[in-house]
Design an enzyme around this catalytic site. Structure first.
Site, PDB file in Angstrom:
ATOM      1  N   ASP A   1       0.854  -1.191   0.000  1.00 11.34           N
ATOM      2  CA  ASP A   1       0.000   0.000   0.000  1.00 11.34           C
ATOM      3  C   ASP A   1       0.896   1.250   0.000  1.00 11.34           C
ATOM      4  OD1 ASP A   1      -2.341   1.499   0.238  1.00 11.34           O
ATOM      5  OD2 ASP A   1      -2.436   1.310   2.427  1.00 11.34           O
TER       6      ASP A   1
ATOM      7  N   ASN B   1     -10.104   0.729   0.278  1.00 11.20           N
ATOM      8  CA  ASN B   1      -9.057   0.538   1.282  1.00 11.20           C
ATOM      9  C   ASN B   1      -9.534   0.952   2.667  1.00 11.20           C
ATOM     10  OD1 ASN B   1      -7.604   0.198  -1.093  1.00 11.20           O
ATOM     11  ND2 ASN B   1      -5.845   1.393  -0.388  1.00 11.20           N
TER      12      ASN B   1
HETATM   13  P1  13P Z   1      -8.338   4.634   6.328  1.00 11.39           P
HETATM   14  O1  13P Z   1      -7.319   4.429   7.407  1.00 11.39           O
HETATM   15  O2  13P Z   1      -8.914   5.994   6.346  1.00 11.39           O
HETATM   16  O3  13P Z   1      -9.345   3.545   6.305  1.00 11.39           O
HETATM   17  O4  13P Z   1      -7.546   4.545   4.936  1.00 11.39           O
HETATM   18  C1  13P Z   1      -6.911   3.378   4.572  1.00 11.39           C
HETATM   19  C2  13P Z   1      -6.225   3.519   3.275  1.00 11.39           C
HETATM   20  O5  13P Z   1      -6.658   4.226   2.397  1.00 11.39           O
HETATM   21  C3  13P Z   1      -4.994   2.754   3.070  1.00 11.39           C
HETATM   22  O6  13P Z   1      -4.435   2.970   1.839  1.00 11.39           O
END
Ligand code: 13P
Length: 296
Positions: A91, A236
């Site tokens: 990520d 996500n």
């Molecule tokens: P949140 O922590 O707001 O759920 O976002 C997660 C995210 O976008 C990881 O890439």
């Protein structure tokens, strides 16, 4: 060259393509440790749900490095006899080195996030990682615009994606595209009202690819579902599982169960269990909203 990743992992491509075609979104859940990973994999298997396990660079470092993450995830896939599609995804990869390192260590999906770079550099680097990942059948997520979030205590709105850039990115052969559409990482502040659906529509028209919604925690259900109808195929989530874990752990501690030495309430297997179950409940609720539940 062949795939490096474990036989039970899959790339994100078939998952997000099916979601895009059938108008639902696959859940990308960030993992932080063993409990998170096991909770999500068990819940995914029990509900026949495909899932993307996301690891930020910070979480990878926290868990001890890419080899630890790959070993842990692959070990759980084997031992828990997981048969639903699971992707292991980097990520917000900040460098090509990190994205390549993850692929070579056994990740099946990567995000190269060049959104903070000058646009030409974002394009050039995304192109390079697409060519590299292709050799290993690894899916690639790119980003344009930017996701809002907290920096030095100030929560910014992020920068909306530009359709021309969306179409150029799509032309590079990426699997899916993340874009700023008024979304924010972490808890949404009081002043936040809505995603920009006009932006999403114009980006989807231009890219014609599965789109990724970052900052998936705490967006009202109607907005999430509208976004899915307009092309969001991966959502996500990190903060929402953390809050569920926090709340359940707090309840356990406020009930002073951790202090019950006779019942061994201090044993981490007991102390972390309410949070573990809370992660599974939230996973089940969110995957129902995203429409991916039961779609394995
Ligand atoms: P949140 O922590 O707001 O759920 O976002 C997660 C995210 O976008 C990881 O890439």
């Amino acid at each position: 060259m062949a795939k490096i990743y474990h036989k039970q992992l899959v790339s994100s491509k078939a998952m997000v393509d099916a979601a895009h075609k059938n108008k639902y979104a696959v859940g990308h859940f960030n993992i932080n440790n063993l409990e998170w990973t096991k909770a999500i994999l068990e819940a995914a298997q029990a509900s026949n749900t495909p899932v993307i396990l996301g690891t930020s660079e910070g979480a990878i470092k926290y868990m001890g490095g890419v080899k630890v993450v790959v070993g842990m995830v692959n070990g759980l896939l084997d031992e828990l006899k997981i048969t639903v599609p699971v992707a292991l995804h980097l990520d917000h990869g900040q460098s090509l080195e990190m994205a390549k390192k993850c692929i070579e260590a056994g990740y099946s999906s990567v995000m190269f996030d060049g959104s903070h770079l000058p646009y030409e550099e974002n394009i050039a680097k995304t192109k390079e990682i697409v060519a590299f990942a292709k050799k290993y059948e690894v899916s690639v997520e790119a980003e344009i615009g930017s996701i809002g979030g907290e920096e030095d205590g100030v929560v910014g709105q992020g920068e909306l994606g530009d359709p021309k850039q969306a179409s150029e990115m799509a032309g590079l052969g990426i699997t899916m595209l993340a874009a700023g559409i008024g979304n924010i990482h972490g808890k949404y502040p009081e002043w936040w009202k809505t995603l920009s659906f006009e932006t999403l529509e114009s980006l989807q028209d231009a890219a014609k690819l599965p789109m990724v919604l970052h900052g998936g925690s705490g967006i009202p259900t109607e907005q999430v579902q509208k976004a899915i109808s307009l092309g969001i195929s991966k959502i996500n989530v990190n903060t929402e599982l953390q809050l569920s874990f926090r709340d359940a752990t707090r309840t356990y501690i406020e009930a002073r169960k951790d202090l019950d030495d006779e019942a061994k309430g201090f044993d981490p297997r007991k102390l972390l269990n309410p949070g573990f179950k809370a992660i599974q409940n939230t996973f089940n609720e969110l995957t129902a909203i995203f429409g991916c539940k039961g779609k394995a």
